[in-house]
Write an enzyme that holds these catalytic residues in place. Sequence first.
Site, PDB file in Angstrom:
ATOM      1  N   ARG A   1      -2.852  -3.793  -7.506  1.00 36.65           N
ATOM      2  CA  ARG A   1      -2.458  -4.893  -6.620  1.00 36.65           C
ATOM      3  C   ARG A   1      -2.208  -6.183  -7.404  1.00 36.65           C
ATOM      4  O   ARG A   1      -2.474  -7.289  -6.885  1.00 36.65           O
ATOM      5  CB  ARG A   1      -3.505  -5.138  -5.524  1.00 36.65           C
ATOM      6  CG  ARG A   1      -3.642  -3.993  -4.531  1.00 36.65           C
ATOM      7  CD  ARG A   1      -4.348  -4.449  -3.261  1.00 36.65           C
ATOM      8  NE  ARG A   1      -4.764  -3.306  -2.460  1.00 36.65           N
ATOM      9  CZ  ARG A   1      -6.002  -3.104  -2.014  1.00 36.65           C
ATOM     10  NH1 ARG A   1      -6.951  -3.977  -2.292  1.00 36.65           N
ATOM     11  NH2 ARG A   1      -6.291  -2.044  -1.288  1.00 36.65           N
TER      12      ARG A   1
ATOM     13  N   ARG B   1      -1.557 -11.097  -2.715  1.00 33.46           N
ATOM     14  CA  ARG B   1      -1.820 -12.346  -2.001  1.00 33.46           C
ATOM     15  C   ARG B   1      -2.595 -13.380  -2.803  1.00 33.46           C
ATOM     16  O   ARG B   1      -2.648 -14.545  -2.407  1.00 33.46           O
ATOM     17  CB  ARG B   1      -2.583 -12.041  -0.702  1.00 33.46           C
ATOM     18  CG  ARG B   1      -1.712 -11.428   0.387  1.00 33.46           C
ATOM     19  CD  ARG B   1      -2.532 -11.138   1.621  1.00 33.46           C
ATOM     20  NE  ARG B   1      -3.421 -10.000   1.412  1.00 33.46           N
ATOM     21  CZ  ARG B   1      -4.416  -9.663   2.217  1.00 33.46           C
ATOM     22  NH1 ARG B   1      -4.671 -10.399   3.283  1.00 33.46           N
ATOM     23  NH2 ARG B   1      -5.176  -8.610   1.963  1.00 33.46           N
TER      24      ARG B   1
ATOM     25  N   ARG C   1       6.660 -13.586   0.437  1.00 32.11           N
ATOM     26  CA  ARG C   1       6.404 -12.880   1.694  1.00 32.11           C
ATOM     27  C   ARG C   1       6.844 -13.729   2.882  1.00 32.11           C
ATOM     28  O   ARG C   1       7.421 -13.200   3.846  1.00 32.11           O
ATOM     29  CB  ARG C   1       4.924 -12.529   1.809  1.00 32.11           C
ATOM     30  CG  ARG C   1       4.572 -11.843   3.120  1.00 32.11           C
ATOM     31  CD  ARG C   1       3.201 -11.251   3.111  1.00 32.11           C
ATOM     32  NE  ARG C   1       2.797 -10.825   4.445  1.00 32.11           N
ATOM     33  CZ  ARG C   1       1.721 -10.105   4.695  1.00 32.11           C
ATOM     34  NH1 ARG C   1       0.935  -9.720   3.707  1.00 32.11           N
ATOM     35  NH2 ARG C   1       1.413  -9.764   5.925  1.00 32.11           N
TER      36      ARG C   1
ATOM     37  N   ASP D   1       4.439   0.207  -0.551  1.00 32.30           N
ATOM     38  CA  ASP D   1       3.247   0.543   0.217  1.00 32.30           C
ATOM     39  C   ASP D   1       3.106   2.052   0.244  1.00 32.30           C
ATOM     40  O   ASP D   1       4.111   2.772   0.225  1.00 32.30           O
ATOM     41  CB  ASP D   1       3.352  -0.006   1.645  1.00 32.30           C
ATOM     42  CG  ASP D   1       2.027   0.108   2.387  1.00 32.30           C
ATOM     43  OD1 ASP D   1       1.842   1.096   3.128  1.00 32.30           O
ATOM     44  OD2 ASP D   1       1.163  -0.767   2.209  1.00 32.30           O
TER      45      ASP D   1
ATOM     46  N   TYR E   1      -4.142   8.402   7.678  1.00 32.51           N
ATOM     47  CA  TYR E   1      -3.458   7.374   8.468  1.00 32.51           C
ATOM     48  C   TYR E   1      -2.558   8.012   9.527  1.00 32.51           C
ATOM     49  O   TYR E   1      -2.428   7.489  10.649  1.00 32.51           O
ATOM     50  CB  TYR E   1      -2.622   6.476   7.561  1.00 32.51           C
ATOM     51  CG  TYR E   1      -3.439   5.530   6.720  1.00 32.51           C
ATOM     52  CD1 TYR E   1      -3.933   4.339   7.245  1.00 32.51           C
ATOM     53  CD2 TYR E   1      -3.716   5.826   5.389  1.00 32.51           C
ATOM     54  CE1 TYR E   1      -4.672   3.463   6.475  1.00 32.51           C
ATOM     55  CE2 TYR E   1      -4.461   4.949   4.602  1.00 32.51           C
ATOM     56  CZ  TYR E   1      -4.939   3.777   5.152  1.00 32.51           C
ATOM     57  OH  TYR E   1      -5.684   2.917   4.381  1.00 32.51           O
TER      58      TYR E   1
END
Length: 359
Positions: A27, A31, A40, A77, A154
Amino acid sequence: MPNLKNDRFLRALLRQPVDVTPVWMMRQAGRYLPEYRASRAQAGSFLDLCQNPDLACEVTLQPLERFPLDAAILFSDILTIPDAMGLGLYFSEGEGPRFRNPVRDERGIKALGVPDPEQDLGYVMDAVRTIRRELDGRVPLIGFSGSPWTLATYMVEGAGSKNFSQIKGMMFDRPDLIEQLLGTVADAVTAYLNGQIAAGAQALMIFDTWGGVLSPGNYRKYSLAYMDRILKGLHRESEGQRVPVILFTKGGGDWLGDMARTGCDGLGVDWTTDLSDARRRVQDRVALQGNLDPCVLYASPKRIREEVQRVLASYGHGPGHVFNLGHGIHPGVNPDHALALVEAVHELSPQYHSATNLE
């Protein structure tokens, strides 16, 4: 390795000598970087950012502009595959990924098809090509996917889960359905990763985020077996070079020996296992990647440096170590602390790679 200005990462994965331990961070485009947050916002949403090849390239390269990293990783992703299967991926603020159409019965599972990488996931392939062009041989590019088990959690749960009741209930009650689902997803991951190699990915990583929630026997049957199936179907050479593959099961320290026997090139190790123990378990058959606790980056640069030294010493002398966090960098980390990590790895690791110490 031709056409690469910095090939430490690939050399380490192939257990070849390097001058310093290569480092990248899971990552690393995320963020915690203000420039990522700006990109973003420009895209409008996380999913729009992933589906815009130019912006995906932009955020992939952002951490390389700040830190002397030894690899770039495709910004995307893990849930792109089930989205392309028609499950309707969306993100709720503060709640993570969700699917509008989870699969929970035989009819839904049988209806699933294998997406075509260029037709159904072309935006990912375009991003890989764009990033490779813009990198211009600066460092290698890592492509990735989620593991079949992790993607299936998921797909069945419809979102993240704490106890995985839906998929585990199906696993125990209808193992035939789980095996059919995992087989289809494994075929999709194989095609997807081969598409990334064809587009220019120079190494691959398979993220098995939720394999650690399984018992040992079920891990081998429902997670590892399908990652092994993928490995057997991958094109492991491109542009005249081997394409190394890293497997990473979070919480999978007890199964590292089994994982090493799949024929992968490297194994990710989280912070719950000492690298010295991991190295003994795999008997130097594969490279190891890891394994600093991401929360160390909340500490002072001095403490970060001390923990980097501890991890390097835990692995010890010789080739085959890629320094990384034991999981993804947290959003609240100060970017200066990430820089302290990268600089410490490069400054402290040469002693483990001197000619007299290479094994």
